[in-house]
Design a protein around this motif. Structure first.
Motif, PDB file in Angstrom:
ATOM      1  N   PHE A 139       0.807  -1.227   0.000  1.00 32.83           N
ATOM      2  CA  PHE A 139       0.000   0.000   0.000  1.00 32.83           C
ATOM      3  C   PHE A 139       0.840   1.277   0.000  1.00 32.83           C
ATOM      4  N   PHE A 140       1.889   1.322   0.807  1.00 32.73           N
ATOM      5  CA  PHE A 140       2.664   2.560   0.895  1.00 32.73           C
ATOM      6  C   PHE A 140       3.615   2.740  -0.290  1.00 32.73           C
ATOM      7  N   HIS A 141       3.580   1.777  -1.222  1.00 29.38           N
ATOM      8  CA  HIS A 141       4.292   1.879  -2.494  1.00 29.38           C
ATOM      9  C   HIS A 141       3.288   1.787  -3.650  1.00 29.38           C
ATOM     10  N   SER A 142       2.035   2.165  -3.437  1.00 31.90           N
ATOM     11  CA  SER A 142       1.002   1.938  -4.453  1.00 31.90           C
ATOM     12  C   SER A 142       0.580   3.237  -5.143  1.00 31.90           C
ATOM     13  N   TYR A 143      -0.110   3.065  -6.280  1.00 32.92           N
ATOM     14  CA  TYR A 143      -0.677   4.232  -6.973  1.00 32.92           C
ATOM     15  C   TYR A 143      -1.737   4.898  -6.089  1.00 32.92           C
ATOM     16  N   ALA A 144      -2.503   4.093  -5.350  1.00 34.12           N
ATOM     17  CA  ALA A 144      -3.535   4.660  -4.478  1.00 34.12           C
ATOM     18  C   ALA A 144      -2.900   5.596  -3.445  1.00 34.12           C
ATOM     19  N   PHE A 145      -1.805   5.143  -2.823  1.00 34.61           N
ATOM     20  CA  PHE A 145      -1.163   5.990  -1.822  1.00 34.61           C
ATOM     21  C   PHE A 145      -0.559   7.227  -2.482  1.00 34.61           C
ATOM     22  N   ALA A 146      -0.007   7.069  -3.691  1.00 32.30           N
ATOM     23  CA  ALA A 146       0.564   8.219  -4.396  1.00 32.30           C
ATOM     24  C   ALA A 146      -0.502   9.276  -4.674  1.00 32.30           C
ATOM     25  N   ILE A 147      -1.704   8.827  -5.051  1.00 34.21           N
ATOM     26  CA  ILE A 147      -2.790   9.777  -5.323  1.00 34.21           C
ATOM     27  C   ILE A 147      -3.205  10.489  -4.038  1.00 34.21           C
ATOM     28  N   ILE A 148      -3.338   9.727  -2.948  1.00 32.27           N
ATOM     29  CA  ILE A 148      -3.703  10.331  -1.655  1.00 32.27           C
ATOM     30  C   ILE A 148      -2.625  11.330  -1.232  1.00 32.27           C
ATOM     31  N   LEU A 149      -1.371  10.913  -1.289  1.00 29.46           N
ATOM     32  CA  LEU A 149      -0.275  11.801  -0.876  1.00 29.46           C
ATOM     33  C   LEU A 149      -0.188  13.023  -1.789  1.00 29.46           C
ATOM     34  N   GLY A 150      -0.444  12.832  -3.073  1.00 25.95           N
ATOM     35  CA  GLY A 150      -0.447  13.968  -3.992  1.00 25.95           C
ATOM     36  C   GLY A 150      -1.512  14.993  -3.606  1.00 25.95           C
ATOM     37  N   GLY A 151      -2.694  14.507  -3.234  1.00 24.40           N
ATOM     38  CA  GLY A 151      -3.760  15.412  -2.799  1.00 24.40           C
ATOM     39  C   GLY A 151      -3.406  16.146  -1.519  1.00 24.40           C
ATOM     40  N   VAL A 152      -2.827  15.415  -0.578  1.00 21.42           N
ATOM     41  CA  VAL A 152      -2.409  16.036   0.689  1.00 21.42           C
ATOM     42  C   VAL A 152      -1.303  17.065   0.423  1.00 21.42           C
ATOM     43  N   THR A 153      -0.380  16.725  -0.460  1.00 18.02           N
ATOM     44  CA  THR A 153       0.716  17.634  -0.784  1.00 18.02           C
ATOM     45  C   THR A 153       0.176  18.927  -1.407  1.00 18.02           C
ATOM     46  N   TYR A 154      -0.827  18.799  -2.256  1.00 19.89           N
ATOM     47  CA  TYR A 154      -1.419  19.988  -2.871  1.00 19.89           C
ATOM     48  C   TYR A 154      -2.072  20.881  -1.806  1.00 19.89           C
ATOM     49  N   GLN A 155      -2.735  20.256  -0.829  1.00 21.30           N
ATOM     50  CA  GLN A 155      -3.336  21.037   0.254  1.00 21.30           C
ATOM     51  C   GLN A 155      -2.254  21.736   1.078  1.00 21.30           C
ATOM     52  N   ILE A 156      -1.151  21.066   1.322  1.00 17.41           N
ATOM     53  CA  ILE A 156      -0.031  21.686   2.043  1.00 17.41           C
ATOM     54  C   ILE A 156       0.529  22.850   1.220  1.00 17.41           C
ATOM     55  N   TYR A 157       0.641  22.654  -0.085  1.00 17.86           N
ATOM     56  CA  TYR A 157       1.153  23.702  -0.967  1.00 17.86           C
ATOM     57  C   TYR A 157       0.265  24.948  -0.897  1.00 17.86           C
ATOM     58  N   LYS A 158      -1.049  24.746  -0.832  1.00 17.76           N
ATOM     59  CA  LYS A 158      -1.978  25.879  -0.811  1.00 17.76           C
ATOM     60  C   LYS A 158      -2.049  26.557   0.559  1.00 17.76           C
ATOM     61  N   TRP A 159      -1.600  25.870   1.603  1.00 18.20           N
ATOM     62  CA  TRP A 159      -1.644  26.388   2.969  1.00 18.20           C
ATOM     63  C   TRP A 159      -0.818  27.679   3.058  1.00 18.20           C
ATOM     64  N   GLU A 160      -1.383  28.705   3.684  1.00 21.31           N
ATOM     65  CA  GLU A 160      -0.663  29.965   3.864  1.00 21.31           C
ATOM     66  C   GLU A 160      -0.296  30.107   5.330  1.00 21.31           C
ATOM     67  N   PRO A 161       0.954  29.807   5.699  1.00 19.28           N
ATOM     68  CA  PRO A 161       1.387  29.852   7.102  1.00 19.28           C
ATOM     69  C   PRO A 161       1.249  31.252   7.695  1.00 19.28           C
TER      70      PRO A 161
END
Ligand SMILES: [Zn+2]
Length: 123
Positions: free
Chosen positions: A62-84
């Protein structure tokens, strides 16, 4: 060949260049931040193989899967949009982007190997 040295190199270069392009596009200048990002990413380049050690040919789950990559990609995008709103939050955002970038580059590189990545894998 997908090994630790390759993952450290590709993660470091990939994350460092991404931060450099982002900074240059925003400011027209470059600081040491991309170099720091790339250095930290190269240390974290083998993080997925720490989560799922390469002890056998079927270690990619799972932690090497396309599903996890998609989830992590979405989380990463939310982090990118976060304004500290503080310096501490800015540092946390930076470290999370570096770590997730290194992780995603590792998965991208593993996906190009003959064994590839599972769609979901086992938990
Ligand atoms: Zn891996």
């Amino acid at each position: 060949m997908s090994n630790g040295a390759t993952h450290r190199l590709t993660s470091g270069v990939g994350v460092g260049l991404t931060f450099a392009l982002q900074e240059y596009n925003e400011t027209g200048e470059l600081s040491a931040k991309p170099l720091v990002a790339g250095s930290i990413a190269s240390i974290l380049g083998s993080l997925p193989d720490l989560v799922e050690p390469a002890t056998n040919p079927h270690h990619r789950q799972f932690f090497h899967s396309y599903a996890f990559a998609i989830i992590l990609g979405g989380v990463t995008y939310q982090i990118y949009k976060w304004e500290p709103e503080s310096t501490l939050q800015d540092i946390i955002r930076f470290l999370l982007l570096v770590a997730s970038g290194a992780y995603l580059i590792h998965l991208l590189y593993d996906s190009q190997t003959p064994r590839g990545l599972p769609i979901i894998g086992k938990l």
